[in-house]
Design a protein around this motif. Structure first.
Motif, PDB file in Angstrom:
ATOM      1  N   ASN A   1      27.416  17.979  16.545  1.00 32.98           N
ATOM      2  CA  ASN A   1      28.427  18.891  17.111  1.00 32.98           C
ATOM      3  C   ASN A   1      27.774  20.179  17.591  1.00 32.98           C
ATOM      4  O   ASN A   1      28.116  20.705  18.658  1.00 32.98           O
ATOM      5  N   SER A   2      26.840  20.716  16.806  1.00 28.15           N
ATOM      6  CA  SER A   2      26.139  21.948  17.176  1.00 28.15           C
ATOM      7  C   SER A   2      25.335  21.718  18.450  1.00 28.15           C
ATOM      8  O   SER A   2      25.313  22.573  19.351  1.00 28.15           O
ATOM      9  N   PHE A   3      24.678  20.560  18.548  1.00 24.71           N
ATOM     10  CA  PHE A   3      23.903  20.241  19.754  1.00 24.71           C
ATOM     11  C   PHE A   3      24.814  20.151  20.975  1.00 24.71           C
ATOM     12  O   PHE A   3      24.493  20.695  22.034  1.00 24.71           O
ATOM     13  N   GLU A   4      25.951  19.475  20.818  1.00 21.96           N
ATOM     14  CA  GLU A   4      26.885  19.338  21.935  1.00 21.96           C
ATOM     15  C   GLU A   4      27.399  20.708  22.381  1.00 21.96           C
ATOM     16  O   GLU A   4      27.525  20.983  23.574  1.00 21.96           O
ATOM     17  N   LYS A   5      27.688  21.568  21.413  1.00 28.71           N
ATOM     18  CA  LYS A   5      28.177  22.920  21.731  1.00 28.71           C
ATOM     19  C   LYS A   5      27.117  23.694  22.508  1.00 28.71           C
ATOM     20  O   LYS A   5      27.411  24.326  23.525  1.00 28.71           O
ATOM     21  N   ARG A   6      25.847  23.637  22.048  1.00 31.19           N
ATOM     22  CA  ARG A   6      24.762  24.339  22.745  1.00 31.19           C
ATOM     23  C   ARG A   6      24.542  23.763  24.141  1.00 31.19           C
ATOM     24  O   ARG A   6      24.272  24.497  25.093  1.00 31.19           O
TER      25      ARG A   6
ATOM     26  N   GLU B   1      27.213  25.102  26.373  1.00 29.94           N
ATOM     27  CA  GLU B   1      26.929  26.503  26.703  1.00 29.94           C
ATOM     28  C   GLU B   1      25.838  26.576  27.765  1.00 29.94           C
ATOM     29  O   GLU B   1      25.923  27.372  28.716  1.00 29.94           O
ATOM     30  N   PHE B   2      24.834  25.743  27.622  1.00 24.34           N
ATOM     31  CA  PHE B   2      23.753  25.715  28.591  1.00 24.34           C
ATOM     32  C   PHE B   2      24.267  25.319  29.975  1.00 24.34           C
ATOM     33  O   PHE B   2      23.910  25.941  30.980  1.00 24.34           O
ATOM     34  N   GLU B   3      25.122  24.294  30.017  1.00 20.96           N
ATOM     35  CA  GLU B   3      25.686  23.854  31.295  1.00 20.96           C
ATOM     36  C   GLU B   3      26.519  24.952  31.933  1.00 20.96           C
ATOM     37  O   GLU B   3      26.462  25.173  33.149  1.00 20.96           O
ATOM     38  N   MET B   4      27.278  25.672  31.094  1.00 17.68           N
ATOM     39  CA  MET B   4      28.105  26.767  31.629  1.00 17.68           C
ATOM     40  C   MET B   4      27.218  27.892  32.164  1.00 17.68           C
ATOM     41  O   MET B   4      27.494  28.469  33.225  1.00 17.68           O
ATOM     42  N   GLU B   5      26.142  28.222  31.456  1.00 13.54           N
ATOM     43  CA  GLU B   5      25.225  29.256  31.930  1.00 13.54           C
ATOM     44  C   GLU B   5      24.549  28.830  33.217  1.00 13.54           C
ATOM     45  O   GLU B   5      24.379  29.628  34.166  1.00 13.54           O
ATOM     46  N   GLU B   6      24.181  27.548  33.293  1.00 13.47           N
ATOM     47  CA  GLU B   6      23.546  27.032  34.495  1.00 13.47           C
ATOM     48  C   GLU B   6      24.508  27.084  35.662  1.00 13.47           C
ATOM     49  O   GLU B   6      24.144  27.480  36.790  1.00 13.47           O
ATOM     50  N   LYS B   7      25.755  26.740  35.428  1.00 10.17           N
ATOM     51  CA  LYS B   7      26.784  26.769  36.473  1.00 10.17           C
ATOM     52  C   LYS B   7      27.011  28.211  36.943  1.00 10.17           C
ATOM     53  O   LYS B   7      27.114  28.482  38.126  1.00 10.17           O
ATOM     54  N   ALA B   8      27.092  29.132  35.947  1.00 12.34           N
ATOM     55  CA  ALA B   8      27.290  30.543  36.277  1.00 12.34           C
ATOM     56  C   ALA B   8      26.096  31.073  37.051  1.00 12.34           C
ATOM     57  O   ALA B   8      26.239  31.841  38.004  1.00 12.34           O
TER      58      ALA B   8
END
Length: 153
Positions: free
Chosen positions: A133-138, A141-148
């Motif tokens: 779950n922690s890995f999926e959450k990170r 977050e990484f995908e959202m930062e990359e998108k941003a």
């Protein structure tokens, strides 16, 4: 870990079969003991009847005292031998019962070991789930930062 749990379950199954075998052996010996006891009682009754008839014959025919004493001694020896035989069978039964109780205790210990392994497996499985779950959450977050980051560019 699953193989270890399966192996432990197989081992417990084998121990259980051994206990069942010992129980069957115990029950068989117990039946043999009761049959021998019944036979002993029958023979003892026969002995009493024979002794009575012997005494009547001795009295009727005026056999010597020596012959009566010999017959009584012979019968006492027979009774003593039968009592010893019953005593030995009883000791065998007690030994089998002790072995059964020991195996039952060993089975209980194996079962506790298996339960401990299962709890450890479940705890590790839960910890793995938390890490996943922690890995999926990170990752999200990484995908959202990359998108941003792409949108900023």
């Amino acid at each position: 870990m699953e193989k270890l749990v399966k192996d432990k379950l197989d081992e417990v199954g084998l121990k259980e079969k051994d206990l069942e075998k010992c129980l069957l052996e115990y029950e068989l010996k117990e039946k043999q003991f009761w049959l021998k006891e019944k036979s002993f009682k029958k023979r003892f009754t026969e002995f009493e009847l024979e002794e009575k008839a012997s005494k009547e014959r001795l009295r009727d025919r005026e056999f010597s005292v020596k012959k009566r004493e010999d017959e009584v001694k012979s019968m006492e020896k027979l009774v003593k031998n039968k009592l010893e035989e019953v005593g030995l069978k009883e000791k065998d039964l007690e030994k089998c019962l002790m072995e059964y109780e020991l195996k039952e205790e060993q089975f209980g210990l194996k079962e506790k070991d298996l339960e401990k392994c299962l709890r450890e497996y479940e705890l590790k499985e839960e910890q793995f789930g938390l890490k996943e779950n922690s890995f999926e959450k990170r990752f999200m977050e990484f995908e959202m930062e990359e998108k941003a980051s792409k949108e900023r560019l």
